[in-house]
Design an enzyme around this catalytic site. Structure first.
Site, PDB file in Angstrom:
ATOM      1  N   ASP A 102      55.361   8.202  34.536  1.00 19.26           N
ATOM      2  CA  ASP A 102      53.970   8.691  34.433  1.00 19.26           C
ATOM      3  C   ASP A 102      53.470   9.249  35.756  1.00 19.26           C
ATOM      4  OD1 ASP A 102      53.863   7.444  31.996  1.00 19.26           O
ATOM      5  OD2 ASP A 102      52.894   5.653  32.807  1.00 19.26           O
TER       6      ASP A 102
HETATM    7  N1  URA Z   1      56.442   2.509  31.583  1.00 21.48           N
HETATM    8  C1  URA Z   1      55.242   3.057  31.874  1.00 21.48           C
HETATM    9  O1  URA Z   1      54.200   2.563  31.440  1.00 21.48           O
HETATM   10  N2  URA Z   1      55.226   4.144  32.650  1.00 21.48           N
HETATM   11  C2  URA Z   1      56.318   4.713  33.168  1.00 21.48           C
HETATM   12  O2  URA Z   1      56.242   5.705  33.880  1.00 21.48           O
HETATM   13  C3  URA Z   1      57.567   4.124  32.854  1.00 21.48           C
HETATM   14  C4  URA Z   1      57.590   3.024  32.052  1.00 21.48           C
END
Ligand code: URA
Length: 234
Positions: A102
């Site tokens: 993310d």
């Molecule tokens: N889980 C999440 O919430 N975000 C990520 O980027 C990877 C795994």
């Protein structure tokens, strides 16, 4: 492989220009004038203006990045945000991120131009363990993690069994190491949301045997031969 892709990959022309060359009848595959959309297979002889095309070895590149937060994990962003590509040093070729982290998540990200490896690593069947350090607001107990370990419902589907344990806890926050083998959208954040807790910081610290340690935020390093062999063997 499509003939226009073959010509582009071997540095003859862009795919579009390659189509023009094909339409003009300048390309032959095994002695026959190629049509648009024809396929080339290993061992085929491809001629341009009756001269053989030398197949260039594609140099495969593999890197590990410590992705900082505030950067998108795509090759280009339609909202004009900074992408992981903007962090690549000039000597790094055309690589792309394997899977996603993310915008607000940091940590270990693999970048490569090896499409086959990227495909296998991100395929749900591969189930490669990915470990995250999640800092959760407030105090948590090991027991609170039980639903996370056994599976919580996200979009009507249970998450697979996973490992989770507390590494530090106090009144303000709790640090948890969580290892999942899936790659669903915002999975770790949503798993904690499912038990009513907020992830305030999230960092991926390992993918299988690959570890983030030793890399500062935003830094990138080539994978070692052993690391590449390990990934290819998964
Ligand atoms: N889980 C999440 O919430 N975000 C990520 O980027 C990877 C795994």
């Amino acid at each position: 492989m499509r003939i226009n892709k073959f010509l582009a990959e071997n540095g003859i022309a862009s795919r579009r220009h390659a189509d023009t060359m094909i339409s003009a009848g300048r390309i032959k595959i095994n002695g026959v004038i190629a049509s648009l959309g024809a396929n080339v297979e290993e061992g085929d002889e491809v001629l341009l203006d009756d001269q053989p095309i030398v197949v260039t070895e594609k140099k495969e590149e593999y890197y590990l990045m410590n992705k900082p937060k505030g950067v998108v994990c795509t090759v280009s962003d339609d909202r004009g945000r900074k992408t992981v590509m903007d962090l690549l040093p000039e000597n790094v070729g055309r690589v792309f991120p394997v899977g996603r982290l993310d915008y607000a998540t940091e940590g270990l990200l693999i970048l490569t131009n090896d499409g086959d490896l990227a495909y296998r690593l991100t395929h749900p069947m591969t189930e490669i363990p990915k470990t995250y350090m999640a800092r959760i607001e407030g105090t948590l107990t090991e027991k609170d993690l039980n639903p996370i370990r056994s599976g919580v419902e996200l979009d009507g589907v249970l998450t697979k069994k996973c490992k989770a344990h507390i590494v530090e806890t106090n009144k303000a926050y709790t640090k948890v190491h969580i290892t999942i083998t899936e790659g669903r959208n915002r999975q770790v954040r949503r798993m904690f949301e499912a038990i009513g807790r907020n992830v305030e910081f999230l960092k991926r610290i390992s993918i299988g045997q690959l570890k983030l340690s030793g890399l500062d935020r935003g830094q990138i390093r080539p994978l070692s031969a052993e690391e590449i062999a390990y990934l290819k063997g998964i």
